[in-house]
Write a protein that holds these residues in place. Structure first.
Motif, PDB file in Angstrom:
ATOM      1  N   ALA A  99      -5.515 -14.110   0.854  1.00 30.20           N
ATOM      2  CA  ALA A  99      -4.190 -13.570   0.531  1.00 30.20           C
ATOM      3  C   ALA A  99      -3.843 -12.402   1.438  1.00 30.20           C
ATOM      4  N   LEU A 100      -4.808 -11.541   1.723  1.00 25.82           N
ATOM      5  CA  LEU A 100      -4.560 -10.396   2.598  1.00 25.82           C
ATOM      6  C   LEU A 100      -4.250 -10.856   4.019  1.00 25.82           C
ATOM      7  N   GLY A 101      -5.069 -11.789   4.518  1.00 22.78           N
ATOM      8  CA  GLY A 101      -4.814 -12.314   5.861  1.00 22.78           C
ATOM      9  C   GLY A 101      -3.503 -13.079   5.927  1.00 22.78           C
ATOM     10  N   GLY A 102      -3.214 -13.857   4.883  1.00 26.83           N
ATOM     11  CA  GLY A 102      -1.964 -14.605   4.855  1.00 26.83           C
ATOM     12  C   GLY A 102      -0.753 -13.701   4.801  1.00 26.83           C
ATOM     13  N   ALA A 103      -0.862 -12.596   4.044  1.00 25.71           N
ATOM     14  CA  ALA A 103       0.257 -11.650   3.956  1.00 25.71           C
ATOM     15  C   ALA A 103       0.517 -10.979   5.302  1.00 25.71           C
TER      16      ALA A 103
END
Length: 421
Positions: A99-103
């Protein structure tokens, strides 16, 4: 996160701040991936759709544990009766990183969007349904007193010091059918989340409900800490846009009006009707699944918790002379379910013993000896066996469970003194 940001977060404003947009991107990816992989029986039929992804995670998580985290505990025990295995926590960490990388990637690629009102609305729909359907699942099974059953004979004879924290909580909660029904009704009230006009009230109820579930899981070591915490945080997520309004209502004595979440407009009539049809069909499938699941649970209870024909608590009487067929230190024997008995020795230590019962020939095989048995009118069981030319007789004196203080003490409107035993 500042108070002003919380007040403004995920509302239907025309333009969102950069921080709000990044927070939403992270939340969107993390929540959807969590719901998709940790369905826990919420969305009907999802277990068939997400199965390839779950299997892929069961390969990725051990590899990540070994090569990246160098994790030393057993990370190959997948979700079972426990939802707090090493695998569960590490897979949650992987979802956080995804989620952090995707954001971050989403932020780099999307420079033009001023808000994500439409995405936010559909995310809240998924969250509302996820919380509601899961709690309805748990509530329904409590209504039939199946999740936390009443204490059986073995539990009644178990000293308090032998209870695990979870066993103590399960016995306490399971003792009262009325309290189970109350818990079930409160959890089923999460149905209010399924409708926009009652969503805030539903979220307030599920927030309180999930706090209670979460604290029991934490402080009584019940291995569903991860999911119960998720229910609490997701309920809080739904209430974020209303925090300022609710604060004014409860703490500033203000007259407030809760804004209704604006649903994306559907210009075409067929689109509006399709959404309504899909909702009705979805809830119909869920209701059918609930009904059939409860029937299955009832059948399983009757099958796996079928009482033994010798059901009861018995003291082993040794007044009829020496006995060689049963160990001398056996003091009490409990026949409850199936063909496994619990024995308490003279030091009250528990022993599990398998037995075989032939009701047609009135024989019981116990401690590798075959006995003829006869049940007396008062419930006592008399065993006899020919051994070395002599007849050895053993009597099991039955104890009435209704004599236990826990069983005989009922509800009382009037109590002149506390009855705390």
């Amino acid at each position: 996160m500042t108070k002003s940001l919380i007040m403004d977060m995920f509302v239907t404003a025309t333009t969102w701040t950069s921080t709000t947009k990044f927070s939403f991107r992270f939340s969107f990816i993390f929540i959807l991936s969590f719901v998709f992989l940790k369905n826990n029986g919420a969305f009907p039929l999802l277990q068939y759709i997400n199965k390839p992804f779950v299997l892929w995670m069961q390969k990725l998580t051990p590899w990540f544990s070994e090569h990246i985290l160098h994790y030393r505990y057993d990370y190959n025990i997948f979700t079972n009766g426990s939802g707090d295995t090493s695998y569960d926590w590490i897979s949650l960490f992987i979802l956080f990183l995804v989620a952090l990388g995707g954001a971050i990637l989403w932020t780099l690629l999307d420079k033009k969007s001023e808000n994500y009102n439409r995405c936010y609305y559909w995310l809240t729909v998924i969250v509302r349904y996820y919380i509601a359907l899961m709690l309805i699942n748990y509530g329904a099974i409590k209504l039939v007193h199946a999740q936390m059953p009443p204490p059986g004979l073995t539990r009644l004879m178990q000293p308090l010091g032998e209870f695990s924290p979870m066993g103590l909580a399960w016995t306490f909660l399971g003792f009262s059918k009325g309290y189970n029904i109350f818990m079930g009704i409160v959890e089923i009230l999460s149905v209010l989340l399924l409708f926009r006009r009652t969503a805030v009230l539903g979220a307030l109820i599920t927030l309180a409900t999930s706090v209670n579930i979460m604290t029991i899981n934490y402080f009584y070591d019940v291995p569903v800490k991860l999911v119960s915490t998720a229910l609490f945080l997701l309920s809080l997520f739904l209430l974020l846009p209303y925090i300022k309004t609710l604060y004014g209502l409860f703490f500033e004595e203000k007259y407030v009006r809760l804004p209704l979440i604006r649903r994306p407009a559907f210009n075409a009539v067929w689109k509006r009707k399709s959404v309504l049809f899909f909702k009705i069909a979805f809830l119909g499938i869920f209701a059918f699944q609930q009904f059939s699941s409860l029937l299955t649970v009832q059948k399983q209870i009757s099958l796996y918790f079928k009482k033994s024909p010798l059901y009861g608590i018995y003291q082993i009487d040794r007044s009829d002379g020496p006995q060689t067929t049963l160990p001398k230190d056996w003091h009490t024997i409990i026949f409850e379910y199936g063909e496994s008995a619990t024995i308490r020795d003279q030091y009250y230590q528990p022993v599990r013993e398998q037995f075989q019962l032939d009701t047609s020939n009135s024989t019981v095989t116990l401690n590798r000896y075959v006995f003829d048995y006869k049940v007396a009118e008062n419930g006592d069981v008399n065993l006899s066996r020919e051994l070395n030319g002599k007849t050895e007789e053993i009597r099991f004196i039955k104890r009435d469970p209704a004599t236990f203080e826990l069983k005989k003490r009922g509800f009382n409107w009037i109590q002149e003194y506390p009855y705390n035993r």
